[in-house]
Scaffold this motif. Structure first.
Motif, PDB file in Angstrom:
ATOM      1  N   SER A   1       1.022  -1.392   0.074  1.00 47.29           N
ATOM      2  CA  SER A   1      -0.039   0.008   0.472  1.00 47.29           C
ATOM      3  C   SER A   1       1.003   1.011  -0.145  1.00 47.29           C
ATOM      4  O   SER A   1       1.913   1.142   0.343  1.00 47.29           O
ATOM      5  N   ALA A   2       0.335   2.562  -0.802  1.00 51.15           N
ATOM      6  CA  ALA A   2       1.308   3.377  -0.720  1.00 51.15           C
ATOM      7  C   ALA A   2       1.232   4.177   1.070  1.00 51.15           C
ATOM      8  O   ALA A   2       1.967   4.536   0.849  1.00 51.15           O
ATOM      9  N   HIS A   3      -0.222   4.042   1.452  1.00 51.95           N
ATOM     10  CA  HIS A   3       0.628   5.012   2.638  1.00 51.95           C
ATOM     11  C   HIS A   3      -0.201   3.531   3.952  1.00 51.95           C
ATOM     12  O   HIS A   3      -0.643   2.602   3.387  1.00 51.95           O
ATOM     13  N   LYS A   4       0.222   3.994   5.249  1.00 56.20           N
ATOM     14  CA  LYS A   4      -0.103   3.130   6.131  1.00 56.20           C
ATOM     15  C   LYS A   4      -1.961   3.276   6.751  1.00 56.20           C
ATOM     16  O   LYS A   4      -1.526   4.945   7.135  1.00 56.20           O
ATOM     17  N   LEU A   5      -3.064   2.321   6.776  1.00 52.89           N
ATOM     18  CA  LEU A   5      -4.140   3.397   7.262  1.00 52.89           C
ATOM     19  C   LEU A   5      -3.524   3.027   9.206  1.00 52.89           C
ATOM     20  O   LEU A   5      -3.435   2.293   9.234  1.00 52.89           O
ATOM     21  N   GLU A   6      -3.680   4.286   9.640  1.00 56.07           N
ATOM     22  CA  GLU A   6      -3.012   4.528  10.500  1.00 56.07           C
ATOM     23  C   GLU A   6      -4.215   3.648  12.077  1.00 56.07           C
ATOM     24  O   GLU A   6      -4.487   3.765  12.879  1.00 56.07           O
ATOM     25  N   LEU A   7      -5.675   3.534  11.286  1.00 56.15           N
ATOM     26  CA  LEU A   7      -6.730   3.084  12.624  1.00 56.15           C
ATOM     27  C   LEU A   7      -6.185   1.358  12.044  1.00 56.15           C
ATOM     28  O   LEU A   7      -6.962   0.577  11.205  1.00 56.15           O
ATOM     29  N   GLY A   8      -6.297   0.942  13.664  1.00 54.28           N
ATOM     30  CA  GLY A   8      -6.521  -0.931  13.312  1.00 54.28           C
ATOM     31  C   GLY A   8      -4.850  -1.558  12.306  1.00 54.28           C
ATOM     32  O   GLY A   8      -4.291  -0.606  12.897  1.00 54.28           O
ATOM     33  N   SER A   9      -5.049  -2.556  12.151  1.00 58.64           N
ATOM     34  CA  SER A   9      -3.605  -3.720  11.656  1.00 58.64           C
ATOM     35  C   SER A   9      -3.867  -4.044  10.633  1.00 58.64           C
ATOM     36  O   SER A   9      -3.024  -4.592   9.908  1.00 58.64           O
ATOM     37  N   VAL A  10      -5.461  -3.122   9.515  1.00 62.74           N
ATOM     38  CA  VAL A  10      -5.072  -3.915   8.733  1.00 62.74           C
ATOM     39  C   VAL A  10      -4.285  -4.126   7.459  1.00 62.74           C
ATOM     40  O   VAL A  10      -4.098  -4.407   6.640  1.00 62.74           O
ATOM     41  N   SER A  11      -2.818  -2.858   7.527  1.00 63.48           N
ATOM     42  CA  SER A  11      -2.242  -2.697   6.358  1.00 63.48           C
ATOM     43  C   SER A  11      -0.874  -3.817   6.722  1.00 63.48           C
ATOM     44  O   SER A  11      -0.826  -4.613   5.593  1.00 63.48           O
ATOM     45  N   TYR A  12      -1.323  -4.375   7.687  1.00 63.53           N
ATOM     46  CA  TYR A  12      -0.053  -5.680   8.239  1.00 63.53           C
ATOM     47  C   TYR A  12      -0.504  -6.921   7.711  1.00 63.53           C
ATOM     48  O   TYR A  12       0.093  -7.651   6.825  1.00 63.53           O
ATOM     49  N   ASP A  13      -1.882  -7.093   8.162  1.00 59.86           N
ATOM     50  CA  ASP A  13      -2.953  -8.240   8.130  1.00 59.86           C
ATOM     51  C   ASP A  13      -2.170  -8.292   6.624  1.00 59.86           C
ATOM     52  O   ASP A  13      -2.668  -9.684   5.235  1.00 59.86           O
ATOM     53  N   PHE A  14      -2.958  -7.287   5.244  1.00 57.39           N
ATOM     54  CA  PHE A  14      -3.008  -7.128   4.268  1.00 57.39           C
ATOM     55  C   PHE A  14      -1.100  -7.494   3.381  1.00 57.39           C
ATOM     56  O   PHE A  14      -1.214  -8.751   2.285  1.00 57.39           O
ATOM     57  N   GLY A  15      -0.307  -6.897   3.726  1.00 58.60           N
ATOM     58  CA  GLY A  15       0.865  -7.617   3.512  1.00 58.60           C
ATOM     59  C   GLY A  15       1.186  -8.685   4.256  1.00 58.60           C
ATOM     60  O   GLY A  15       1.706  -9.991   2.761  1.00 58.60           O
ATOM     61  N   ASN A  16       0.703  -9.363   4.828  1.00 55.36           N
ATOM     62  CA  ASN A  16       0.548 -11.049   5.068  1.00 55.36           C
ATOM     63  C   ASN A  16      -0.009 -11.687   3.879  1.00 55.36           C
ATOM     64  O   ASN A  16       1.125 -13.182   3.104  1.00 55.36           O
ATOM     65  N   GLU A  17      -1.005 -11.001   3.607  1.00 51.03           N
ATOM     66  CA  GLU A  17      -1.593 -11.667   2.453  1.00 51.03           C
ATOM     67  C   GLU A  17      -1.078 -11.830   1.168  1.00 51.03           C
ATOM     68  O   GLU A  17      -1.463 -12.852   0.924  1.00 51.03           O
ATOM     69  N   LEU A  18      -1.148 -10.512   0.553  1.00 47.29           N
ATOM     70  CA  LEU A  18      -0.058 -10.235   0.172  1.00 47.29           C
ATOM     71  C   LEU A  18       0.969 -11.389  -0.495  1.00 47.29           C
ATOM     72  O   LEU A  18       1.813 -12.027  -0.983  1.00 47.29           O
ATOM     73  N   LEU A  19       2.031 -11.724   0.747  1.00 50.72           N
ATOM     74  CA  LEU A  19       3.003 -12.665   0.497  1.00 50.72           C
ATOM     75  C   LEU A  19       2.730 -13.438   0.419  1.00 50.72           C
ATOM     76  O   LEU A  19       3.002 -13.907  -0.260  1.00 50.72           O
ATOM     77  N   LEU A  20       1.337 -14.444   0.858  1.00 51.13           N
ATOM     78  CA  LEU A  20       0.788 -15.188   1.118  1.00 51.13           C
ATOM     79  C   LEU A  20       0.472 -15.233   0.113  1.00 51.13           C
ATOM     80  O   LEU A  20       0.880 -16.811  -0.809  1.00 51.13           O
ATOM     81  N   GLY A  21       0.021 -14.653  -1.327  1.00 50.98           N
ATOM     82  CA  GLY A  21      -0.649 -14.536  -1.902  1.00 50.98           C
ATOM     83  C   GLY A  21       0.745 -15.082  -3.522  1.00 50.98           C
ATOM     84  O   GLY A  21       0.676 -16.092  -3.984  1.00 50.98           O
ATOM     85  N   LEU A  22       1.648 -14.000  -3.357  1.00 48.85           N
ATOM     86  CA  LEU A  22       2.552 -13.650  -4.026  1.00 48.85           C
ATOM     87  C   LEU A  22       3.177 -14.844  -4.297  1.00 48.85           C
ATOM     88  O   LEU A  22       3.379 -15.992  -5.142  1.00 48.85           O
ATOM     89  N   ALA A  23       3.671 -15.691  -3.177  1.00 46.87           N
ATOM     90  CA  ALA A  23       4.328 -16.739  -3.156  1.00 46.87           C
ATOM     91  C   ALA A  23       3.560 -18.119  -3.592  1.00 46.87           C
ATOM     92  O   ALA A  23       4.287 -18.886  -4.393  1.00 46.87           O
ATOM     93  N   THR A  24       2.312 -18.102  -3.472  1.00 46.79           N
ATOM     94  CA  THR A  24       0.969 -19.139  -3.990  1.00 46.79           C
ATOM     95  C   THR A  24       1.610 -18.878  -5.386  1.00 46.79           C
ATOM     96  O   THR A  24       1.628 -20.398  -6.186  1.00 46.79           O
ATOM     97  N   ILE A  25       0.668 -17.943  -5.904  1.00 53.23           N
ATOM     98  CA  ILE A  25       1.133 -17.524  -7.383  1.00 53.23           C
ATOM     99  C   ILE A  25       2.403 -17.922  -7.911  1.00 53.23           C
ATOM    100  O   ILE A  25       2.485 -19.136  -8.743  1.00 53.23           O
TER     101      ILE A  25
END
Length: 628
Positions: free
Chosen positions: A346-370
């Motif tokens: 993401s270009a910017h960190k969403l300051e509310l909650g941890s969704v930026s980190y959750d998204f980063g973890n999912e993106l890692l798994l997805g790119l590795a899966t591909i």
């Protein structure tokens, strides 16, 4: 050359080069490393300068085929053949696309049709050139068609030719050795096949795409002989996706990863990676476990891919340059410089909650899966973890929990230290109590769909009621089965906007919309024949809130803006998706559609360039057309 070194060549290329051969060599080497998408971008840039160079078109098609865009690769090569190019390379890659089409279809009749096309095209290339690689592929295709005598005859010819070829002074005999292994499998010479493949793998180096190509043919032959032991003959190194704790800050109350344990963890990581020798490792790059993993990967000669949850500068402030010891900033710069790729989620960190980190973890798994699917290999999640369920989203415990929910059994390098404070606290953002945030403003990961009615601007006033009734009305009916997934929707004239909570539902809905638009005879209901639809899909973290103007739940953020910039550049009648959407679809196991790479594409309104994917049904007929 390592992939990171090839990337340096690509970044430093002379864009005014007067030779296409430099691009050809670079594209060939990047393809051999398994980076089909990057190779495609290299070749496409060259084709802009030299549009008639056949070798560039061959490489473009091969990159597309290896990335999964089989139909596009097939069309390029058929055009080359029709133009008079019947070289072994063109015919061989074209035959490969027919072989891949055979593996995709669920129809036995179509499978035999494609296999026969592949066999005949490989055989044409072999007869015209005498080349061993088209010959061995012709033998394999003949076997799959049940033509045992022809398959055995061709395999024996290739054995004789390749054994003589080994006496040459060539430094690289990989493909000769692989062809000998394949011939031995066709002839059911099992011990000899293993010996040839072992010798081929010794020469392979980091050319994992070449190894994967040989492995796919070996698997086809073994399955024909009712054997499933492909790893006995030609094993592929795994892909590793990683998560781990940061080094403890000096004021941390809970001892989870003290600086004194750094050496032990580095040694444990190095020993495990020496055993695995992964083809590629995916990780973030925070101080502590992430950087230790990346350093260990590079130390054993393996490639790494880095995913940062948000922009580099802020990530460094939050997660790298935070300790007074360890030289973590210098080490961060070093691993990033030597990475095969570095993706910013993401270009910017969403300051509310941890969704930026959750998204980063999912993106890692997805790119590795591909990448694991592309190389026909396994995916191993690996964590440095204290084993405690955290009270935070986005941290190591959260990543491990996500992996397990997707059916993986992660490997864990344990951290076990006595807690002197509240147990379970971890990096990431603390799980927010409802009273802290409330329901008025939250954040979440969603799928975003933008669609546009092509031809609407030319409608006369009398046609607008028909458009609303039959065009928008039909799409409203198509949305009904997805009401459980659609969490927001809007329209403005010819534009459609949907937010969905499920990536696979978003992909299916988008394809059903475009199928309907393409299949409807619009003139019969008073609308122009060229009325069509284009759809863009994206996925990412957004803010969710109650809109004070509409009094409805609404969604906003940079990812909504990015999705809006994708729709205008999508061709009519197509569904395009971002890399994030393709990665999350892979991470979540969406199997009803495929995402084929299109290339680096300029977005609308100067929003930069972005890797784009063409979304289409996994099988050739959509559910809608099958029912008609």
């Amino acid at each position: 050359m390592r992939l990171s070194e090839l990337l340096a060549v690509w970044r430093d290329r002379q864009r005014n080069s007067d030779s296409s051969q430099e691009y050809e060599r670079l594209g060939e080497k990047i393809l051999a490393h398994g980076e089909a998408l990057l190779a495609y971008d290299v070749v496409v840039e060259a084709l802009i300068k030299w549009p008639d160079v056949a070798r560039l078109k061959q490489l473009q098609a091969l990159a597309l085929a290896r990335s999964g865009a089989i139909e596009r690769a097939n069309a390029i090569l058929e055009d080359l053949r029709k133009s008079g190019d019947t070289t072994e390379e063109t015919l061989g890659i074209l035959a490969r696309t027919y072989k891949d089409l055979a593996s995709r279809t669920s129809s036995a009749g179509k499978r035999e049709h494609y296999l026969r096309h592949a066999a005949e095209t490989y055989l044409e290339g072999y007869k015209s050139s005498g080349g061993y690689w088209t010959g061995i592929n012709a033998a394999t295709m003949s076997l799959l068609l049940g033509e045992h005598e022809r398959a055995a005859h061709l395999a024996q010819e290739i054995q004789s030719f390749c054994q003589k070829r080994l006496l040459s002074q060539e430094s690289d005999h990989y493909w000769v050795l692989a062809a000998l292994g394949e011939a031995a499998l066709i002839l059911r010479q099992w011990p000899e096949a293993k010996q040839w493949y072992d010798r081929a793998k010794d020469q392979c180096g980091h050319r994992f795409a070449d190894l994967a190509s040989s492995r796919r043919n070996a698997r086809l032959i073994l399955r024909y002989w009712e054997r499933e032991d492909v790893d006995t003959y030609i094993a592929m190194p795994p892909i590793v996706v990683f998560a781990g704790h940061m080094i403890d800050a000096p004021d941390r109350l809970v001892a989870r990863f003290p600086a004194s344990s750094e050496g032990d963890i580095a040694t444990a990581l190095s020993q495990r990676l020496q055993q695995l020798r992964p083809a590629l490792g995916f990780a973030s790059a925070a101080c502590g476990s992430d950087i230790l993993f990346l350093e260990a990967m590079l130390e054993v000669g393996c490639e790494v891919a880095i995913v940062l949850p948000y922009n580099k500068e802020q990530f460094i402030r939050d997660s790298v340059d935070v300790l007074p010891h360890g030289n973590w900033r210098e080490r961060f710069d070093r691993v990033v410089e030597n990475a095969a790729q570095c993706t910013v989620a993401s270009a910017h960190k969403l300051e509310l909650g941890s969704v930026s980190y959750d998204f980063g973890n999912e993106l890692l798994l997805g790119l590795a899966t591909i990448q694991a699917k592309r190389l026909d290999t396994g995916l191993i999640p690996l964590a440095v973890w204290d084993g405690k369920a955290g009270d935070a989203f986005g941290g190591t415990a959260s990543a491990v929990e996500m992996w397990r929910s997707r059916g993986y059994t992660p490997e864990v390098i344990p951290l076990s230290h006595s807690s002197i404070g509240r147990a379970g606290e971890e990096e990431g953002t603390k799980r927010s109590d409802a009273s802290e945030v409330g329901d008025a403003f939250t954040s979440r990961i969603v799928a975003i769909l933008f669609a546009d009615a092509v031809g609407f601007s030319k409608l006369g006033e009398r046609a607008v009621p028909q458009f609303v009734k039959h065009f928008l009305g039909a799409f409203a009916r198509l949305a009904i089965p997805y009401d459980g997934n659609i969490i927001a929707r809007n329209t403005w004239g010819d534009g459609l906007y949907f937010i969905l909570d499920n990536v696979e539902a978003a992909g299916k809905f988008a394809l059903e919309l475009t199928d309907y638009a393409a299949a409807t005879a619009w003139p019969e209901i008073g609308l122009p024949a060229n009325l069509d639809l284009r759809v863009a899909l994206h996925a990412g973290p957004v803010y969710e809130f109650e809109d004070p103007i509409t009094a409805k739940r609404s969604y906003t953020g940079t990812h909504v803006n990015r999705a809006a910039r994708m729709e205008p550049i999508t061709p009519p009648g197509h569904v395009y998706a971002s890399e994030s959407f393709a990665a999350l679809a892979a991470a979540r196991g969406a199997d009803s559609f495929l995402c084929d790479y299109v290339g680096q594409t300029p977005l609308a309104k100067g929003y930069g360039t972005s890797p784009m994917y063409h979304v289409h049904w996994r099988v050739s007929t959509s559910p809608m057309r099958a029912s008609q």
